[in-house]
Design an enzyme around this catalytic site. Structure first.
Site, PDB file in Angstrom:
ATOM      1  N   GLU A  27       0.453   5.335  -6.246  1.00 47.88           N
ATOM      2  CA  GLU A  27       0.988   6.283  -5.266  1.00 47.88           C
ATOM      3  C   GLU A  27       0.773   7.720  -5.743  1.00 47.88           C
ATOM      4  OE1 GLU A  27       4.998   5.358  -4.023  1.00 47.88           O
ATOM      5  OE2 GLU A  27       4.700   3.204  -4.342  1.00 47.88           O
ATOM      6  N   GLU A  72      10.444  -0.693  -7.662  1.00 46.23           N
ATOM      7  CA  GLU A  72      11.530   0.170  -8.154  1.00 46.23           C
ATOM      8  C   GLU A  72      12.796  -0.602  -8.539  1.00 46.23           C
ATOM      9  OE1 GLU A  72      12.071   3.317  -5.315  1.00 46.23           O
ATOM     10  OE2 GLU A  72       9.992   3.973  -5.448  1.00 46.23           O
TER      11      GLU A  72
END
Length: 387
Positions: free
Chosen positions: A290, A180
């Protein structure tokens, strides 16, 4: 056996085992709950395409959850216990036991192992970002001291990665090296997340993380940059530009991890396809890292206060969306090397945390198995048995 014939054989066998006529939607035919332990494994439907994984906490490796993990998945990842704050909460003091439990489980059951994650802006202990006197590095204004702080932080990062990678390099199949690093709303014009890592080191922390992981994991290790909303513009363009720049500089990136936290309304299948093709164009591998699918459009309302309140038509829609998604993944299996779901069943999901501030917290249901470990339309969609 060819892939199509293998899938057809599995589906026919599943229909017969459950006494569901071939061609009939099993959701409409199902009258009684069917345990996740009574149906064929999810990963068996994709043996010729990619491993199918699951995110777990160590305690989920026991009891019925452990049995579901062993049965349905041939890849595994730690949901939390391999993040920096879990492994090294205090400088020089490592807590290996929870992570070791997952590593040992993967070895015992011949599962692929993904590592998540070496670097993140969340779940990283504060000591990383304090100078030798205990002052916050980001508050430093003196240029010379800022340069010293940068060197200290990068040295700490190297030491952390070296210790972790040397311990697990023989077991890990894929490393989420950095997680991220893109924020399309950041004030800079490159969409780089202005985390403490960035404020202190610029993008050097990303380079050091990949280079250090390669050094100690070896040339055959698969190293990934992982992010969410990789299908969204301008985020994917910012990520693409960063990755291309790093590759041009010789930074050893092997692939992109697409988190794929999605919902029943968003995103389009085509946007996911476009993102995978975009990064494949750089010669990179892609992993779905994910995956979960909220039953709520964005922003989530939390209006369903229990699983039983979720309308059947919403669960059916979720199943259809999962079917479309896995059809895409299977079609693109030459560009996708792993698909991992972010949770075992609907009883425990991080998505429920979004409703903690409600007087009666809402319930989400993103997984293929319900809170009672029974199959739901999402399972039938993943195994391609919906009409």
């Amino acid at each position: 056996m060819a892939k199509g014939k293998l899938k057809k054989s599995l589906v026919t066998g599943l229909a017969l085992s459950l006494l569901v006529p071939v061609g009939m939607n099993p959701v409409s035919a199902q009258e009684e709950p069917i345990s996740a332990l009574e149906v064929p494994s999810i990963h068996s439907f994709y043996e010729d395409s990619f491993p199918v994984g699951v995110a777990v906490e160590p305690e989920q490796l026991e009891g019925v959850e452990g049995e579901i993990v062993k049965k349905h998945y041939n890849s595994i990842v730690a949901e939390n216990v391999m993040k920096p704050i879990s492994l090294q909460p205090e400088e020089g003091k490592f807590n290996w036991e929870p992570a070791d439990k997952i590593v040992e489980f993967a070895e015992e059951h011949d599962m692929d192992l993904r590592f998540h994650t070496l670097v993140w802006h969340n779940q990283v202990p504060d000591w990383f970002f304090k100078d030798k006197k205990g002052n916050e590095m980001v508050d430093e204004t003196d240029p010379k001291q800022r340069e010293k702080n940068k060197k200290l932080l990068l040295k700490r990062l190297e030491k952390h990665i070296k210790k972790v990678v040397k311990r697990y390099r023989d077991e890990v199949d894929a490393w989420d090296v950095v997680n991220e690093v893109i924020d399309p709303y950041a004030s800079n014009d490159r969409g780089l997340r202005e985390s403490k890592w960035y404020q202190i080191t610029g993008t050097d922390y990303i380079k050091v993380a990949f280079e250090t992981t390669r050094k100690f994991a070896g040339e055959d290790a698969m190293l990934y940059i992982n992010d969410y909303n990789t299908n969204e513009s301008p985020k994917r363009e910012y990520l693409y530009d960063l990755v291309k720049e790093l590759l041009d500089q010789g930074v050893p990136i092997d692939g992109v991890g697409h988190q794929t936290h999605i919902n029943v309304d968003w995103p389009s299948i085509d946007s996911i396809r476009e993102s995978i093709e975009l990064f494949s164009g750089l010669g990179l591998d892609n992993q779905i890292t994910e995956l979960d699918m909220s039953v709520y459009p964005y922003p989530p309302s939390g209006e369903y206060k229990s699983y039983e309140e979720i309308p059947q038509e919403i669960l059916n829609l979720q199943g259809q969306r999962y079917e479309e998604l896995f059809d895409l993944f299977e079609e693109m299996d030459d560009q996708i090397s792993n698909v991992t779901l972010w949770g075992v069943a609907d009883d425990k999901t991080w998505l429920d945390d979004r409703f903690d501030d409600q007087e009666v917290p809402g319930k989400d249901a993103p997984m293929p198995f319900d809170p009672y470990y029974n199959v739901k339309p999402a399972y039938w969609g993943i195994v391609d048995m919906l009409d």
